[in-house]
Design an enzyme around this catalytic site. Structure first.
Site, PDB file in Angstrom:
ATOM      1  N   SER A 125       0.839  -1.197   0.000  1.00 58.64           N
ATOM      2  CA  SER A 125       0.000   0.000   0.000  1.00 58.64           C
ATOM      3  C   SER A 125       0.874   1.246   0.000  1.00 58.64           C
ATOM      4  O   SER A 125       1.981   1.237   0.546  1.00 58.64           O
ATOM      5  CB  SER A 125      -0.860  -0.033   1.262  1.00 58.64           C
ATOM      6  OG  SER A 125      -1.414   1.232   1.510  1.00 58.64           O
ATOM      7  N   TYR A 149      -1.801  -0.900  10.870  1.00 60.71           N
ATOM      8  CA  TYR A 149      -2.083  -1.480   9.556  1.00 60.71           C
ATOM      9  C   TYR A 149      -0.875  -1.273   8.639  1.00 60.71           C
ATOM     10  O   TYR A 149      -0.379  -2.215   8.007  1.00 60.71           O
ATOM     11  CB  TYR A 149      -3.336  -0.832   8.948  1.00 60.71           C
ATOM     12  CG  TYR A 149      -3.493  -1.094   7.467  1.00 60.71           C
ATOM     13  CD1 TYR A 149      -3.803  -2.367   6.993  1.00 60.71           C
ATOM     14  CD2 TYR A 149      -3.302  -0.067   6.530  1.00 60.71           C
ATOM     15  CE1 TYR A 149      -3.929  -2.602   5.628  1.00 60.71           C
ATOM     16  CE2 TYR A 149      -3.426  -0.300   5.173  1.00 60.71           C
ATOM     17  CZ  TYR A 149      -3.743  -1.563   4.727  1.00 60.71           C
ATOM     18  OH  TYR A 149      -3.850  -1.799   3.377  1.00 60.71           O
ATOM     19  N   LYS A 153       2.056  -3.903   6.766  1.00 65.09           N
ATOM     20  CA  LYS A 153       2.508  -3.942   5.364  1.00 65.09           C
ATOM     21  C   LYS A 153       4.031  -3.822   5.277  1.00 65.09           C
ATOM     22  O   LYS A 153       4.683  -4.538   4.514  1.00 65.09           O
ATOM     23  CB  LYS A 153       1.855  -2.804   4.561  1.00 65.09           C
ATOM     24  CG  LYS A 153       0.354  -2.937   4.396  1.00 65.09           C
ATOM     25  CD  LYS A 153      -0.020  -4.135   3.546  1.00 65.09           C
ATOM     26  CE  LYS A 153      -1.509  -4.320   3.401  1.00 65.09           C
ATOM     27  NZ  LYS A 153      -1.885  -5.641   2.873  1.00 65.09           N
TER      28      LYS A 153
END
Ligand code: NAD
Ligand code: UFG
Length: 338
Positions: A125, A149, A153
């Site tokens: 992302s 989050y 990643k």
């Protein structure tokens, strides 16, 4: 390249990618625990393509069940979408994200290693760029995590780089998505958030369809052309096609390489709102409220490396993103529940 495992294939981006894979003759096996998706998405993928998918309702953290999938099939590569993605929830419940996203990926990688499958396409992302110092953002920009989050990643990207150092047979294409939007042109599949959407495009569509009253625009005083935040929205079908290019790239044993998937164009919240109003032929009420914590003013990609190395570039624009998004939302006001 004839058989690919797609984790999280019933989800928003996964289901659109399954269509492109099936259209190009790839055999698709999906593993999904349906924690944020509906089996109807895959049924519709089958009806759109006229081809079938082998589906396992399995959690990627389940070592035994994952092993069975790899015993039953011989994969060229894995496309790994499975993961949780709600930024706010990750701040409130970081362990849930570490467990699902990081531990889940660890189990997947262990299973791949056991079965000697070393090709992966990973859903990363633009969040890995943290708060970028400037735009457009190239893959060489510094990386940082601004929430759990994003940390999940970044950790997974690092895990893949470590694996490649340990054994050069490991190849991973890290696809850093910018802001996915829109839906398949059929209107049969699209984004179906379980709760009140966090992201702009599903929120706007739900206001347009009458499920939500008005859009809160987070901040009207950014240093942008109209004061609202600017992002790089990319049509989910363009994004899906990027995965096919990544699979092709894996053939050259590239090691672990990141690529931006965006358009390179930035649109503001009010730009997107106006385009959606045109598509839906209605007024969408909104109020400008305070900035949302953690938001950056402007974020868009430099996609020249992706174009040069993967031969990929977005072809669909803001009209397709809003038009196709509206077709999905208006034909399925309650998502897959209809
Ligand atoms: P999604 O929630 O629609 O799809 C994810 C899928 O993974 C769902 O079907 C869910 O049921 C499944 N899943 C989750 N945890 C699982 C587990 N432990 N085992 C098996 N299946 C599991 O999300 P999406 O928008 O399609 O995103 C796909 C990937 O792309 C995610 O990894 C996400 O972090 C990443 N990504 C998404 C965006 C975005 O804005 N949509 C942006 C950047 C990156
Ligand atoms: N916005 C609003 N109102 C809303 C929702 C969003 O004004 O109700 C604004 C935001 O302030 C921002 C823009 O719309 O300016 C886009 O916001 P999104 O929440 O749709 O997307 P973000 O750019 O904040 O983040 C998304 C994903 C992240 C991912 C990132 C880059 O949520 O997980 O794209 O891929 F990391």
């Amino acid at each position: 390249m004839n058989k690919v495992l797609v984790t999280g294939g019933a989800g928003y981006i996964g289901s659109h990618t399954c269509i492109e894979l099936l259209h190009s003759g790839v055999d698709v096996v999906v593993v999904d625990n349906l924690s944020n998706s509906n089996l109807k998405a895959l049924e519709r993928v089958e009806s759109i393509t006229g081809k079938s998918i082998t589906f396992y309702e399995v959690d990627i953290r389940n070592v035994e069940e994952m092993d069975k999938v790899f015993v039953a099939h011989s994969f060229y590569a894995v496309i790994h979408f499975a993961g949780l993605k709600a930024v706010g929830e990750s701040v409130a419940q970081p362990l849930k994200y570490f467990d699902n996203n990081i531990y889940g990926t660890q189990v997947l990688l262990q299973t791949m290693k056991k079965h000697e499958i070393f090709n992966l396409v990973f859903s990363s992302s633009a969040t890995v760029y943290g708060e970028p110092a400037s735009v457009p953002i190239t893959e060489g920009f510094p990386l940082s995590a601004v929430n759990p989050y994003g940390r999940s990643k970044l950790v997974i990207e690092d895990m893949l780089r470590d694996l490649n150092v340990s054994d050069s047979r490991w190849n991973a294409i890290l696809l850093r998505y910018f802001n996915p939007a829109g839906a398949h042109v059929s209107g049969l599949i699209g984004e179906d958030p379980q709760d009140i959407p966090n992201n702009l495009m599903p929120y706007i569509s739900q206001v347009a369809v009458g499920k939500l009253e008005y859009l809160s625009v987070y901040g009207g005083d950014y240093d942008t052309h109209d004061g609202t935040g600017v992002r790089d929205y990319i049509h989910v079908v363009d994004l899906a096609k990027g995965h096919l290019c990544a699979l092709e790239k894996l053939k050259s044993n590239p090691g672990v390489v990141p690529y931006n998937l965006g358009t390179g164009i930035g649109y503001s919240v009010l730009d997107m709102l106006a385009a959606f109003e045109q598509a839906a032929e209605c007024k969408i009420p909104y109020q400008i409220v305070d900035r949302r914590a953690g938001d950056t003013a402007i974020c868009y990609a430099d996609v020249s490396l992706t174009k040069a190395d993967l031969g990929w570039q977005a072809v669909l624009g803001i009209e397709e993103m809003t038009g196709d998004g509206w077709r999905w939302q208006s034909q399925n006001p309650k998502g897959y529940e209809d």
